[in-house]
Enzyme design. Structure first.
Site, PDB file in Angstrom:
ATOM      1  N   LYS A   1       0.724  -1.543   0.078  1.00  0.00           N
ATOM      2  CA  LYS A   1       0.083   0.361  -0.387  1.00  0.00           C
ATOM      3  C   LYS A   1       1.035   1.362  -0.083  1.00  0.00           C
ATOM      4  CE  LYS A   1      -3.955  -1.844   1.502  1.00  0.00           C
ATOM      5  NZ  LYS A   1      -5.115  -1.597   0.752  1.00  0.00           N
TER       6      LYS A   1
ATOM      7  N   LYS B   1      -4.397  -9.600  -5.828  1.00  0.00           N
ATOM      8  CA  LYS B   1      -5.473  -9.295  -5.586  1.00  0.00           C
ATOM      9  C   LYS B   1      -6.800  -7.812  -6.225  1.00  0.00           C
ATOM     10  CE  LYS B   1      -6.715  -7.835  -0.986  1.00  0.00           C
ATOM     11  NZ  LYS B   1      -6.686  -7.332   0.136  1.00  0.00           N
TER      12      LYS B   1
ATOM     13  N   LYS C   1     -10.989  -3.857  -3.625  1.00  0.00           N
ATOM     14  CA  LYS C   1     -11.395  -2.815  -4.141  1.00  0.00           C
ATOM     15  C   LYS C   1     -11.225  -0.981  -4.024  1.00  0.00           C
ATOM     16  CE  LYS C   1     -13.649  -3.230   0.494  1.00  0.00           C
ATOM     17  NZ  LYS C   1     -12.830  -3.272   1.786  1.00  0.00           N
TER      18      LYS C   1
HETATM   19  P1  ATP Z   1      -8.659  -2.575   0.534  1.00  0.00           P
HETATM   20  O1  ATP Z   1      -8.757  -2.740  -1.035  1.00  0.00           O
HETATM   21  O2  ATP Z   1      -9.362  -0.784   0.617  1.00  0.00           O
HETATM   22  O3  ATP Z   1      -7.350  -2.217   0.875  1.00  0.00           O
HETATM   23  P2  ATP Z   1      -9.701  -5.277   0.666  1.00  0.00           P
HETATM   24  O4  ATP Z   1     -11.029  -5.008   0.665  1.00  0.00           O
HETATM   25  O5  ATP Z   1      -8.296  -5.790   0.728  1.00  0.00           O
HETATM   26  O6  ATP Z   1      -9.541  -3.763   0.633  1.00  0.00           O
HETATM   27  P3  ATP Z   1     -11.333  -5.123   3.692  1.00  0.00           P
HETATM   28  O7  ATP Z   1     -12.406  -4.459   3.416  1.00  0.00           O
HETATM   29  O8  ATP Z   1     -11.088  -5.068   5.168  1.00  0.00           O
HETATM   30  O9  ATP Z   1     -10.276  -5.074   2.802  1.00  0.00           O
HETATM   31  O10 ATP Z   1     -11.171  -6.781   3.596  1.00  0.00           O
HETATM   32  C1  ATP Z   1     -12.394  -7.286   4.236  1.00  0.00           C
HETATM   33  C2  ATP Z   1     -12.240  -8.737   3.760  1.00  0.00           C
HETATM   34  O11 ATP Z   1     -12.582  -9.475   3.262  1.00  0.00           O
HETATM   35  C3  ATP Z   1     -11.336  -9.170   4.308  1.00  0.00           C
HETATM   36  O12 ATP Z   1     -11.058 -10.541   5.354  1.00  0.00           O
HETATM   37  C4  ATP Z   1     -10.124 -10.095   3.299  1.00  0.00           C
HETATM   38  O13 ATP Z   1      -9.351 -10.684   3.968  1.00  0.00           O
HETATM   39  C5  ATP Z   1     -11.251 -10.382   2.471  1.00  0.00           C
HETATM   40  N1  ATP Z   1     -10.753 -10.018   1.393  1.00  0.00           N
HETATM   41  C6  ATP Z   1      -9.990  -8.665   0.539  1.00  0.00           C
HETATM   42  N2  ATP Z   1     -10.176  -8.583  -0.843  1.00  0.00           N
HETATM   43  C7  ATP Z   1     -10.327 -10.336  -0.936  1.00  0.00           C
HETATM   44  C8  ATP Z   1     -10.082 -10.990  -2.307  1.00  0.00           C
HETATM   45  N3  ATP Z   1      -9.537 -10.672  -3.418  1.00  0.00           N
HETATM   46  N4  ATP Z   1      -9.939 -12.175  -2.244  1.00  0.00           N
HETATM   47  C9  ATP Z   1     -10.595 -13.206  -0.632  1.00  0.00           C
HETATM   48  N5  ATP Z   1     -10.773 -11.936  -0.205  1.00  0.00           N
HETATM   49  C10 ATP Z   1     -10.513 -10.732  -0.005  1.00  0.00           C
END
Ligand code: ATP
Ligand code: LTN
Length: 330
Positions: A114, A196, A199
């Site tokens: 990040k 990955k 969002k």
């Molecule tokens: P950002 O993009 O802002 O870093 P994020 O989507 O990675 O956000 P969170 O919204 O906090 O982070 O994630 C919530 C949950 O979703 C966490 O348990 C994380 O491990 C899971 N998660 C996030 N992205 C993925 C993905 N691509 N595949 C599977 N699980 C995911």
């Protein structure tokens, strides 16, 4: 009663990755563990570790709260709350900063990734993020923490902090156990399948958002990057694109990779993608219908008020204990 906790950041509209790697699993666990208390929160203080637009943040907080319910969580044994409405998270994180080391935070992969994207400078909050996450978990003495694979490292650090505190100040915190789904724990970007699905990433073609029109989500599946071989086979190293699509297929249907390979033997990617687009479309339709009901009802506020009360009750009790142990106050 055992406790389980997890959080989602309101940094945008949750994605198919959040759903398959986390939110869908939360609802499944709730039905499998009737004797467990489920604490889920909107990690809005975590969202602030990267720049946010205040108006959008407020909307995203409400959306994430509603989506938890739209993805299938039931009110029974549920404590659903917003992190910033429970000040003891920040209080405990302040204490943990005094027992966590710069070296261990510098090693965190999410921080290193990040950090590269922050053009205007890296906030100190981004650096101490895992300390706040440890506080989120340890505050409630939870037994289980379901998360996607990307959070395993943070969870390990959380355990280190808990053990360190317990050794230094006496038994205080329960050591939590992580739960990661076997399939769907890491859904990759549809255009860049080695990255990955995120969002908060800018290019949205590789990312399916839970609230986007079903037709646009289907289009994204159909134009997902694959390879020229046209054989539906799971091989993450050599065929990352089709393997990612197969993991989406598998998490929705619970079919094994072997079964999917057999089903599409002799057929090309076109048939497979069409079927997957249908599966994803149906899943989104269901979530969006429930979301519409929830977002416009008073029920969401009632649930969040109840959650705030319960989380503050538990959090304040724990903070009083911790302050006493470390010798703060009069
Ligand atoms: P950002 O993009 O802002 O870093 P994020 O989507 O990675 O956000 P969170 O919204 O906090 O982070 O994630 C919530 C949950 O979703 C966490 O348990 C994380 O491990 C899971 N998660 C996030 N992205 C993925 C993905 N691509 N595949 C599977 N699980 C995911
Ligand atoms: N760091 C997590 C979100 C998160 C979390 C938590 C998950 C914040 N606090 C506590 C589980 C438990 C992420 O980026 N996905």
């Amino acid at each position: 009663m055992k406790k389980l906790l997890s959080g989602v950041k309101p940094t945008g509209i949750p994605t198919l990755g959040n759903y398959l790697g986390a939110m869908k699993q939360f609802a499944q666990l709730q039905s499998e563990m009737p004797d467990c208390e489920f604490l889920f929160f909107v990690a809005d203080e975590h969202a602030l570790t990267t720049p946010q637009n205040p108006k959008e943040l407020k909307q995203n907080i409400k959306n994430v709260a509603a989506l938890y319910l739209a993805c299938g969580l039931k009110e029974e044994n549920l404590t659903l709350f917003i992190q910033s409405e429970v000040p003891s998270h920040i209080q405990l994180s302040g204490i943990f900063e005094s027992i966590s080391y710069i070296g261990e935070l510098e090693r965190m992969t999410q921080y290193k990734e990040k950090k590269k994207k922050q053009i205007d400078g890296v906030s100190s909050a981004l650096f101490t993020y895992p300390v706040l996450m440890a506080a989120d978990i340890l505050l409630y003495d939870v037994d289980y923490v379901p998360v996607g694979e990307d959070q395993k490292q943070h969870l390990e650090l959380c355990k280190i902090i808990a053990n360190r505190f317990n050794n230094r100040f006496g038994e205080t915190f329960t050591i939590p156990q992580g739960i990661t789904p076997k399939i769907g724990a890491r859904i990759m970007d549809l255009q860049e399948p080695t990255k990955k699905m995120d969002k908060s990433s800018i290019d949205s073609k590789g990312c399916i958002y839970l609230l986007e029109p079903v037709s646009s989500a289907k289009k994204k599946i159909k134009s997902a990057v694959t390879d020229s071989e046209s054989i539906v086979k799971y091989d993450k190293t050599n065929k990352p694109g089709i393997s990612n699509l197969m993991s989406i297929y598998s998490s929705i249907t619970n079919f094994s990779y072997k079964k999917i390979e057999k089903l599409y033997q002799g057929k090309g990617y076109g048939d497979f993608k069409s079927d997957l687009a249908e599966l994803v479309g149906n899943e989104l339709k269901e979530i969006q219908t429930k979301y519409q009901e929830i977002i416009s009802s008073e029920q969401l506020n009632i649930i969040l008020n109840k959650g705030r009360e319960r989380a503050n009750f538990l959090g304040n009790k724990k903070i009083a204990k911790v302050y006493k142990k470390v010798g703060l106050g009069r």
